[in-house]
Write a protein that holds these residues in place. Structure first.
Motif, mmCIF file in Angstrom:
data_model
loop_
_atom_site.group_PDB
_atom_site.id
_atom_site.type_symbol
_atom_site.label_atom_id
_atom_site.label_comp_id
_atom_site.label_asym_id
_atom_site.label_seq_id
_atom_site.Cartn_x
_atom_site.Cartn_y
_atom_site.Cartn_z
ATOM 1 N N UNK A 114 3.958 7.939 3.447
ATOM 2 C CA UNK A 114 3.208 8.944 4.192
ATOM 3 C C UNK A 114 2.236 8.233 5.141
ATOM 4 N N UNK A 115 1.940 8.886 6.254
ATOM 5 C CA UNK A 115 1.019 8.310 7.233
ATOM 6 C C UNK A 115 -0.355 8.915 6.990
ATOM 7 N N UNK A 116 -1.363 8.064 6.928
ATOM 8 C CA UNK A 116 -2.726 8.515 6.673
ATOM 9 C C UNK A 116 -3.559 8.291 7.931
ATOM 10 N N UNK A 117 -4.116 9.377 8.473
ATOM 11 C CA UNK A 117 -4.928 9.258 9.688
ATOM 12 C C UNK A 117 -6.377 8.980 9.316
ATOM 13 N N UNK A 118 -6.984 8.027 9.996
ATOM 14 C CA UNK A 118 -8.410 7.761 9.822
ATOM 15 C C UNK A 118 -9.074 8.028 11.165
ATOM 16 N N UNK A 119 -9.873 9.092 11.224
ATOM 17 C CA UNK A 119 -10.442 9.521 12.500
ATOM 18 C C UNK A 119 -11.856 8.955 12.655
ATOM 19 N N UNK A 157 0.848 -1.186 0.000
ATOM 20 C CA UNK A 157 0.000 0.000 0.000
ATOM 21 C C UNK A 157 0.884 1.237 0.000
ATOM 22 N N UNK A 158 0.364 2.348 -0.490
ATOM 23 C CA UNK A 158 1.281 3.484 -0.566
ATOM 24 C C UNK A 158 1.217 4.434 0.615
ATOM 25 N N UNK A 159 0.353 4.149 1.578
ATOM 26 C CA UNK A 159 0.399 4.912 2.829
ATOM 27 C C UNK A 159 0.381 3.920 3.998
ATOM 28 N N UNK A 160 0.737 4.423 5.163
ATOM 29 C CA UNK A 160 0.547 3.619 6.369
ATOM 30 C C UNK A 160 -0.621 4.232 7.117
ATOM 31 N N UNK A 161 -1.664 3.428 7.293
ATOM 32 C CA UNK A 161 -2.880 3.962 7.907
ATOM 33 C C UNK A 161 -2.833 3.818 9.425
ATOM 34 N N UNK A 162 -3.224 4.894 10.090
ATOM 35 C CA UNK A 162 -3.315 4.874 11.546
ATOM 36 C C UNK A 162 -4.710 5.363 11.926
ATOM 37 N N UNK A 163 -5.446 4.558 12.682
ATOM 38 C CA UNK A 163 -6.782 4.976 13.110
ATOM 39 C C UNK A 163 -6.692 5.742 14.416
ATOM 40 N N UNK A 164 -7.497 6.790 14.504
ATOM 41 C CA UNK A 164 -7.631 7.562 15.749
ATOM 42 C C UNK A 164 -9.055 7.353 16.251
ATOM 43 N N UNK A 205 7.591 5.614 15.963
ATOM 44 C CA UNK A 205 8.982 5.230 16.234
ATOM 45 C C UNK A 205 9.113 3.704 16.248
ATOM 46 N N UNK A 206 8.086 3.031 16.763
ATOM 47 C CA UNK A 206 8.128 1.563 16.811
ATOM 48 C C UNK A 206 8.002 0.962 15.405
ATOM 49 N N UNK A 207 7.179 1.577 14.551
ATOM 50 C CA UNK A 207 7.058 1.075 13.169
ATOM 51 C C UNK A 207 8.409 1.218 12.469
ATOM 52 N N UNK A 208 9.029 2.364 12.674
ATOM 53 C CA UNK A 208 10.348 2.611 12.084
ATOM 54 C C UNK A 208 11.360 1.574 12.589
ATOM 55 N N UNK A 209 11.330 1.345 13.904
ATOM 56 C CA UNK A 209 12.270 0.403 14.511
ATOM 57 C C UNK A 209 12.018 -1.023 14.008
ATOM 58 N N UNK A 210 10.750 -1.376 13.811
ATOM 59 C CA UNK A 210 10.410 -2.718 13.328
ATOM 60 C C UNK A 210 10.878 -2.898 11.881
ATOM 61 N N UNK A 211 10.930 -1.792 11.132
ATOM 62 C CA UNK A 211 11.419 -1.843 9.750
ATOM 63 C C UNK A 211 10.412 -2.409 8.770
ATOM 64 N N UNK A 212 9.201 -2.646 9.236
ATOM 65 C CA UNK A 212 8.198 -3.273 8.391
ATOM 66 C C UNK A 212 6.805 -2.917 8.886
ATOM 67 N N UNK A 213 5.851 -2.761 7.961
ATOM 68 C CA UNK A 213 4.470 -2.469 8.349
ATOM 69 C C UNK A 213 3.786 -3.779 8.747
#
Ligand code: PHE
Length: 381
Positions: free
Chosen positions: A73-78, A30-37, A322-330
């Motif tokens: 890019x990080x995509x927020x889903x509220x 996928x071309x974004x990393x989705x984060x739900x709020x 920071x944890x996603x970055x550290x994990x190196x993978x989505x």
């Protein structure tokens, strides 16, 4: 095969390839990393939702400006989860099943975060609550730690201890406790305060339950006035505290009002709660540079000082990214492990998680005085 069928078939193949290429962004490729709020934007405590969302969005914008995470890019889903179990569960199912998120930041309120955590744990979605302080958010009923669930705040046994110690240090010897029987946060904090206050030599002179629907507290407050307790402990959210504090004044209650982080709102009635104290996660008056830089960036963006909810929302988003970055993978299975061993210098303090996925952090004690909320003390674990 007829020519016409062949055309239809080739169309279908091309169409499915195209769809595959831009399918749900949560899936690999996928071309974004989705984060739900999940935040209570409506319902009883809307200032909690707005602050939390704004703090999280600010962190996400800052990461995106620096290139995102893992080059995406990080995509927020509220989603509006209303500080209530059912809407929160619906919101969690929606963001997981339809939007295919791997990561949830939220809820604010423990009674909403607990049922959401059961879904996230079962579906292998990482959840970090910025502010839910009830121990059960990260724990299974048997006391073991949920693998995928974390929080960015301290927990209520600590918060109750802090307020009990503070009350005793102020020479308060008797306390009356009012609590909402149906609210996990209120109930847990009331119990924690009682245990610590009595262990420290204080006496509980009265304890009365009410429900989340109650708006008239006069019967209980008459008992509080009669008890002449040094402290009226009311560990609820600001909407209830406003009613209780106003009615307490009308009934001539002279006890010092005390409570917890749920008081933290721009809508707290400062006149009614004057003279009261509550525990909180941070103070905008903290002089550490990391705090002051955050406060001025937030003020420039939103035009008001960040409350604890905005700050913990910001911290929770930074911890997760920071944890996603550290994990190196989505991959939420790897991200949960990265989070468990992360050390992060957050605005609300340096965060490392204990075995129950709780950060060990100091609490601030705030005083409501002359129309302002001022920093009174800081208590370390
Ligand atoms: N700690 C509260 C809960 O668990 C939520 C809260 C946190 C409210 C911080 C205000 C400020 O429900």
């Amino acid at each position: 095969m007829s020519k016409r069928l062949l055309v239809v078939f080739s169309f279908l193949i091309v169409a499915s390839m195209l769809l595959g290429a831009c399918g749900p962004a949560g899936s690999a490729g996928g071309d974004t990393i989705k984060v739900a709020i999940l935040a209570p934007l409506s319902g009883p405590v809307p200032t909690f939702g707005v602050s939390t969302r704004d703090g999280i969005l600010m962190a996400i914008e800052e990461w995106n400006a620096k290139g995102g995470v893992l080059g995406k890019q990080i995509e927020a889903i509220v989603a509006d989860s209303q500080c209530t179990a059912d809407p929160a569960v619906n919101a969690a199912n929606k963001v997981i099943d339809q939007d295919q998120v791997h990561y949830i930041i939220g809820e604010v309120c423990s009674s909403a975060s607990i049922p959401v955590s059961e879904i996230a744990e079962q579906k292998g979605v990482v959840q970090i609550s910025p502010t839910s302080t009830n121990p059960s958010v990260t724990l299974n009923p048997d006391g073991s730690t949920k693998n995928y669930i974390f929080r960015a705040c301290f927990i209520d046994p600590f918060q109750g201890l802090v307020m009990a110690k503070f009350a005793l240090s102020q020479g308060k010897q008797t306390a009356f406790i009012m609590f909402d029987q149906g609210n996990d946060y209120v109930l847990g904090l009331a119990e924690a305060f009682e245990a610590s206050f009595t262990a420290g030599g204080g006496t509980i002179v009265g304890k009365e339950a009410y429900t989340g629907q109650d708006t008239d507290f006069s019967a209980i407050l008459t008992k509080v006035a009669d008890s002449q307790a040094d402290v009226l402990f009311i560990p609820d959210y600001y909407n209830v505290v406003n009613l209780v504090a106003t009615q307490a004044k009308e009934r001539g209650v002279t006890s010092t009002l005390m409570g917890g982080d749920g008081w933290d709102s721009s809508d707290l009635d400062l006149a009614a709660a004057d003279g009261g104290f509550f525990s909180n996660h941070y103070s905008a008056e903290d002089t550490r540079p990391v705090v002051q830089e955050f406060v001025s960036r937030y003020e420039a963006k939103y035009g008001s000082k960040p409350d604890a909810l905005a700050t913990l929302g910001y911290d929770a988003a930074n911890l997760l990214l920071a944890a996603i970055e550290k994990a190196g993978e989505d991959d939420p299975a790897k991200v949960k492990d990265a989070l468990a061993s992360l050390q992060y210098d957050a605005v609300s303090g340096t965060i490392t998680f204990d075995e129950f996925h709780n950060p060990i952090k100091a609490a601030a004690i705030m005083q409501v005085k002359d129309g302002k909320v001022i920093f009174a003390d800081s208590i370390a674990p």
